[in-house]
Write a protein that holds these residues in place. Sequence first.
Motif, short mmCIF file in Angstrom:
data_model
loop_
_atom_site.label_atom_id
_atom_site.label_comp_id
_atom_site.label_asym_id
_atom_site.label_seq_id
_atom_site.Cartn_x
_atom_site.Cartn_y
_atom_site.Cartn_z
N ASP A 47 -0.95 29.74 -7.23
CA ASP A 47 -1.11 29.92 -8.67
C ASP A 47 -2.12 28.95 -9.29
N CYS A 48 -2.46 27.90 -8.53
CA CYS A 48 -3.39 26.89 -9.05
C CYS A 48 -4.83 27.09 -8.55
N VAL A 49 -5.01 28.01 -7.60
CA VAL A 49 -6.33 28.18 -6.97
C VAL A 49 -7.41 28.49 -7.98
N GLN A 50 -7.20 29.50 -8.82
CA GLN A 50 -8.24 29.93 -9.76
C GLN A 50 -8.56 28.85 -10.78
N ASP A 51 -7.53 28.13 -11.23
CA ASP A 51 -7.78 27.05 -12.20
C ASP A 51 -8.66 25.96 -11.60
N ILE A 52 -8.41 25.63 -10.33
CA ILE A 52 -9.21 24.60 -9.65
C ILE A 52 -10.65 25.08 -9.48
N ILE A 53 -10.82 26.34 -9.08
CA ILE A 53 -12.17 26.89 -8.92
C ILE A 53 -12.91 26.87 -10.26
N ASN A 54 -12.24 27.28 -11.31
CA ASN A 54 -12.86 27.26 -12.65
C ASN A 54 -13.24 25.84 -13.05
N ASN A 55 -12.39 24.88 -12.70
CA ASN A 55 -12.64 23.47 -13.01
C ASN A 55 -13.91 22.99 -12.29
N ILE A 56 -14.05 23.38 -11.02
CA ILE A 56 -15.23 22.98 -10.24
C ILE A 56 -16.50 23.55 -10.86
N ILE A 57 -16.47 24.84 -11.16
CA ILE A 57 -17.66 25.51 -11.70
C ILE A 57 -18.03 24.94 -13.07
N THR A 58 -17.02 24.73 -13.92
CA THR A 58 -17.27 24.21 -15.27
C THR A 58 -17.87 22.81 -15.21
N ASN A 59 -17.27 21.93 -14.41
CA ASN A 59 -17.75 20.54 -14.32
C ASN A 59 -19.13 20.45 -13.67
N ALA A 60 -19.39 21.32 -12.68
CA ALA A 60 -20.68 21.31 -12.01
C ALA A 60 -21.81 21.69 -12.95
N ASN A 61 -21.48 22.47 -13.99
CA ASN A 61 -22.48 22.91 -14.95
C ASN A 61 -22.44 22.14 -16.27
N LEU A 66 -21.50 16.03 -14.55
CA LEU A 66 -22.45 15.89 -13.44
C LEU A 66 -23.85 16.01 -14.02
N SER A 67 -24.64 14.97 -13.86
CA SER A 67 -25.99 14.96 -14.44
C SER A 67 -27.04 14.66 -13.36
N PRO A 68 -28.06 15.53 -13.22
CA PRO A 68 -28.18 16.85 -13.83
C PRO A 68 -27.18 17.83 -13.21
N PRO A 69 -26.85 18.91 -13.92
CA PRO A 69 -25.89 19.88 -13.37
C PRO A 69 -26.40 20.51 -12.08
N GLU A 91 -27.93 19.23 0.03
CA GLU A 91 -28.72 18.09 -0.43
C GLU A 91 -29.55 18.53 -1.63
N SER A 92 -29.62 17.70 -2.64
CA SER A 92 -30.40 18.03 -3.84
C SER A 92 -31.73 17.27 -3.82
N SER A 93 -32.71 17.83 -4.52
CA SER A 93 -34.00 17.13 -4.63
C SER A 93 -33.99 16.11 -5.76
N GLN A 94 -32.86 16.03 -6.50
CA GLN A 94 -32.75 15.10 -7.61
C GLN A 94 -31.67 14.06 -7.34
N VAL A 95 -31.69 12.99 -8.11
CA VAL A 95 -30.64 11.98 -8.05
C VAL A 95 -29.60 12.34 -9.11
N HIS A 96 -28.33 12.43 -8.70
CA HIS A 96 -27.26 12.86 -9.59
C HIS A 96 -26.31 11.71 -9.90
N SER A 97 -25.63 11.84 -11.04
CA SER A 97 -24.59 10.87 -11.41
C SER A 97 -23.37 11.63 -11.90
N VAL A 98 -22.21 10.99 -11.78
CA VAL A 98 -20.95 11.55 -12.29
C VAL A 98 -20.38 10.55 -13.29
N ASN A 99 -20.13 11.04 -14.50
CA ASN A 99 -19.63 10.17 -15.57
C ASN A 99 -20.49 8.92 -15.74
N GLY A 100 -21.81 9.10 -15.56
CA GLY A 100 -22.75 8.01 -15.75
C GLY A 100 -22.90 7.08 -14.56
#
Length: 441
Positions: A47-61, A66-69, A91-100
Amino acid sequence: MEVEFKTSQFELNRDAFESVCAFLNRNGGHLLLGVKNDGTVEGVIEDCVQDIINNIITNANNSHKLSPPFYLSPQVIDYEGAKIIYVFVPESSQVHSVNGKIYDRNEDGDFNISRHIEQITQLYLRKQTTYSENRIYPYVNLLDFRPELFSYVRKLANNERADHPWQSMTNEELLRSAGLYKHDHQTGKDGYTLAAILLFGKEEVIQSVLPHHKTDAILRIENVDRYDDRDDIRTNLIESYDRLMAFIRKHLPDKFYQEGEQRISLRDRIFREVIGNLLIHREYANAFPAKLIIERDKVFAENWNRLHGDGVIDPVNFSPFPKNPVIARFFKEIGRVDELGSGIRNTFKYSSIYSPGAKPQFIEDDIFRTIIPLKSNSNTTQITTQIVELLRQDPTISRKKLALTLEDITEDGVKYHLDKLKEEGKIKRVGGTRGKWEILE
């Protein structure tokens, strides 16, 4: 590649995006939710699977998280009765940060390097060296870009998302938000990147920084020693895409296909992916000219490649790897490509319907090659005759079993032929999904 386990039975672990950030900044990795640190599978509560997936997608964007998204595509895996959420992080071509905070990865885990200036500098330098799209040109300014392209891009982005933030941004803000303006940690200079020039630059600017840049579109059917038609394309990537699609539409027939309630163009679905790959995943630092060639029995595309694996790609078991992540993400924003990895799967799916029995090939080497057969490996009449005979022998046979029996046709190809036979009044379905086929002649 690295692997990180998180329990996440009820909700996404608070430190999950620290691992995502570290994977993006280092060499990529695999995030498995529903697994303990020792590898024991607990699973995620269903019952929690979809909420977790939505959380991942929302936070990734979400650039505040997550900066840059970065776009992530979680998948649900059933393992011995348990649900596991799997996230491939390239691997990304940019440098990312989470919560700064900036995280990096080594064999011991994820480390916050935000206060370690030297490590951050080395991280930026590695990204700029590895990915040519990040090369900075400090003397390029807004006057070097085509102003009408910004309006065109906003229109395309608006078609994908009515409230797209680019609508309210200035041209400079749009370029910065798309990751096309960076700081060079080696020289200390700021500037627009090669990706920005390739996407928006005037032709003379593109040729000045990349004199070898071009994409050759060739028709070679009658005059096989030379060509019957050609488009020598040396413009920006946005217009290059349009001209390559126009070349395909000019010389290849279209086939419409009913997918659910929507009628789609098989030709456009196939070649938007081929052309997208040709432009997005190519190594622009190399002078090898990219080509799209239409021949009598196939279309093939080739471009110089930054090798990541080798040989023929299996659409079922492969890990997508972005060669130019900034350009790829930009093309996704304007609806020119789908999620990373889905293009190859879609090409296999629709090619088998466009040319029944045909199987495209994607070959990873120093030169990346895509081959789309235009003629069936089996005669269409022969395939339909075989299908009718198999239905006669077993009226309850499934599409999957038909595909396995015929061998050189996919399940989607079987569906296409069954639909055609129904339209022609040669067969009909009795009793719905649990029913059977009836031969009418």
